[in-house]
Write a protein that holds these residues in place. Structure first.
Motif, PDB file in Angstrom:
ATOM      1  N   TYR A  17       2.270   9.769   3.642  1.00 27.66           N
ATOM      2  CA  TYR A  17       1.968   8.788   4.931  1.00 27.66           C
ATOM      3  C   TYR A  17       3.039   8.204   3.767  1.00 27.66           C
ATOM      4  N   LEU A  18       4.157   6.509   4.726  1.00 32.25           N
ATOM      5  CA  LEU A  18       4.372   6.031   4.850  1.00 32.25           C
ATOM      6  C   LEU A  18       4.763   4.430   4.366  1.00 32.25           C
ATOM      7  N   GLY A  19       4.368   3.725   3.855  1.00 27.61           N
ATOM      8  CA  GLY A  19       4.204   2.302   4.449  1.00 27.61           C
ATOM      9  C   GLY A  19       5.574   1.787   4.863  1.00 27.61           C
ATOM     10  N   ILE A  20       5.478   0.935   5.629  1.00 35.32           N
ATOM     11  CA  ILE A  20       6.962   1.259   6.588  1.00 35.32           C
ATOM     12  C   ILE A  20       6.804  -0.739   5.933  1.00 35.32           C
ATOM     13  N   SER A  21       6.126  -0.958   6.922  1.00 35.35           N
ATOM     14  CA  SER A  21       6.107  -2.638   6.651  1.00 35.35           C
ATOM     15  C   SER A  21       4.562  -3.121   6.987  1.00 35.35           C
ATOM     16  N   GLY A  22       4.352  -4.652   7.503  1.00 37.90           N
ATOM     17  CA  GLY A  22       2.954  -5.111   7.390  1.00 37.90           C
ATOM     18  C   GLY A  22       1.978  -5.554   5.524  1.00 37.90           C
ATOM     19  N   ASP A  23       0.707  -5.745   6.192  1.00 37.10           N
ATOM     20  CA  ASP A  23       0.254  -6.173   4.706  1.00 37.10           C
ATOM     21  C   ASP A  23      -0.353  -5.286   3.742  1.00 37.10           C
ATOM     22  N   GLN A  24       0.540  -4.789   3.221  1.00 32.01           N
ATOM     23  CA  GLN A  24      -0.482  -3.793   2.218  1.00 32.01           C
ATOM     24  C   GLN A  24      -0.529  -4.292   1.462  1.00 32.01           C
ATOM     25  N   GLU A  25      -1.167  -5.314   0.943  1.00 36.86           N
ATOM     26  CA  GLU A  25      -2.233  -6.286   0.087  1.00 36.86           C
ATOM     27  C   GLU A  25      -3.704  -5.800   0.654  1.00 36.86           C
ATOM     28  N   GLU A  26      -4.090  -6.144   1.803  1.00 39.45           N
ATOM     29  CA  GLU A  26      -4.218  -6.262   2.683  1.00 39.45           C
ATOM     30  C   GLU A  26      -4.980  -5.223   2.525  1.00 39.45           C
ATOM     31  N   ARG A  27      -4.574  -4.020   3.363  1.00 37.86           N
ATOM     32  CA  ARG A  27      -4.539  -2.965   3.334  1.00 37.86           C
ATOM     33  C   ARG A  27      -5.457  -2.055   1.957  1.00 37.86           C
ATOM     34  N   ALA A  28      -4.333  -2.577   0.271  1.00 34.17           N
ATOM     35  CA  ALA A  28      -5.806  -2.122  -0.720  1.00 34.17           C
ATOM     36  C   ALA A  28      -7.172  -3.162  -0.634  1.00 34.17           C
ATOM     37  N   LYS A  29      -7.178  -4.179  -0.616  1.00 27.43           N
ATOM     38  CA  LYS A  29      -8.151  -4.735  -0.778  1.00 27.43           C
ATOM     39  C   LYS A  29      -9.672  -4.126   0.347  1.00 27.43           C
ATOM     40  N   LEU A  30      -9.122  -3.863   1.273  1.00 22.97           N
ATOM     41  CA  LEU A  30     -10.191  -3.023   2.173  1.00 22.97           C
ATOM     42  C   LEU A  30     -10.391  -1.527   1.195  1.00 22.97           C
ATOM     43  N   ILE A  31      -9.781  -0.960   0.783  1.00 25.44           N
ATOM     44  CA  ILE A  31      -9.439   0.290   0.409  1.00 25.44           C
ATOM     45  C   ILE A  31     -10.950  -0.249  -1.181  1.00 25.44           C
TER      46      ILE A  31
END
Length: 278
Positions: free
Chosen positions: A180-194
């Motif tokens: 999986y390649l994180g291209i754009s978007g809010d990676q901080e929010e993704r990490a907080k979710l997990i």
């Protein structure tokens, strides 16, 4: 473009399957069943090595180890309330986020006579990603990024920030190397979710298994790390420009009629596997 030599990447024919147009009826479970189908067909030498790109709506893909969490049902309920589908995949690793700004790539090969070593599969994907981004001065490293979600020895990072993770699926003499390649978007929010998912699921109340203490600051996207506003389509074009140098013939296709029949079988299997997390 700098061609990096790799014997697995060098193939007489490469087939390319593009599933980056989001289809609500085609969930992440369908993608995992597709890779199983490709492993079977390519392992039987009925189809050539295949590169498949795929994107899904907001989904959290769990690994098998995640099913050991003591309060998994509470964690899943939290993710669903946050607007995410939850699926259990059939390859290694822990929970990862899928969404329209995350591109997934599967490279599917026939296993070698004596078997493709696991590290060779990882190295092949690492080589390919480095080749795709060889026009940039930033150095892509493969090493575990502690405190990322789904940490592993082949996390891909730039300046210590993870933007990709690699897994493998082996079936019926076929090998699917998936990233999986994180291209754009809010990676901080993704990490907080997990991170919240693991806290709610009781990761600290089980000693037998280790789950990550996710810190959002150790993860990023390619757009951030390369200082360029990149889209999924931009990365697919880079992928095709790289792949064509490794093949005598590169052609675009969809699943064959025989593959569609097999897909139904594998899809049913993974749906049944997912019953255990409901």
């Amino acid at each position: 473009m700098t061609l990096i030599e790799n014997t697995l990447l060098r193939q007489a024919r490469w087939r390319f399957i593009d599933q980056t147009t989001i289809n609500p009826a085609f969930s992440a479970l369908g993608s995992y069943a597709t890779d199983d189908t490709l492993c079977r067909m390519i392992g039987a030498q009925k189809e050539p090595p295949t590169a498949r790109v795929w994107v899904h709506e907001k989904t959290v893909s769990l690994g098998i180890q995640d099913t050991k969490l003591p309060y998994l049902a509470k964690g899943i309920a939290f993710l669903q309330q946050a607007g995410y589908q939850v699926v259990l995949r059939n390859s290694g690793g822990l929970a990862v986020v899928l969404d329209p700004d995350i591109l997934n790539l599967s490279l599917v090969f026939r296993d070698a006579e004596r078997g493709i070593a696991i590290n060779r599969g990882y190295e092949t994907m690492y080589t390919f990603i480095k080749d795709m981004f060889s026009d940039y001065s930033e150095v892509i490293e493969a090493k575990e990024i502690e405190y990322s979600y789904c940490p592993g020895s082949y996390d891909l990072s730039i300046s210590g920030k993870k933007f990709a993770g690699i897994s493998q699926r082996r079936l019926a003499k076929g090998v699917a190397v998936q990233i999986y390649l994180g291209i754009s978007g809010d990676q901080e929010e993704r990490a907080k979710l997990i991170r919240q998912f693991y806290e709610i699921s009781g990761k600290d109340e089980i000693d037998k298994y280790h789950f990550p203490d996710v810190k959002p600051e150790v993860m990023g996207t390619l757009s951030e790390l390369l200082s360029e506003n990149l889209s999924v389509n931009d990365i697919v074009l880079k992928l095709l420009n790289s792949l064509r140098f490794y093949a005598d013939e590169l052609y675009s296709a969809t699943l064959t009629a025989e593959e569609l029949d097999l897909f139904s079988e594998y899809y049913e299997r993974i749906v049944l596997r997912n019953e255990k997390i409901k």
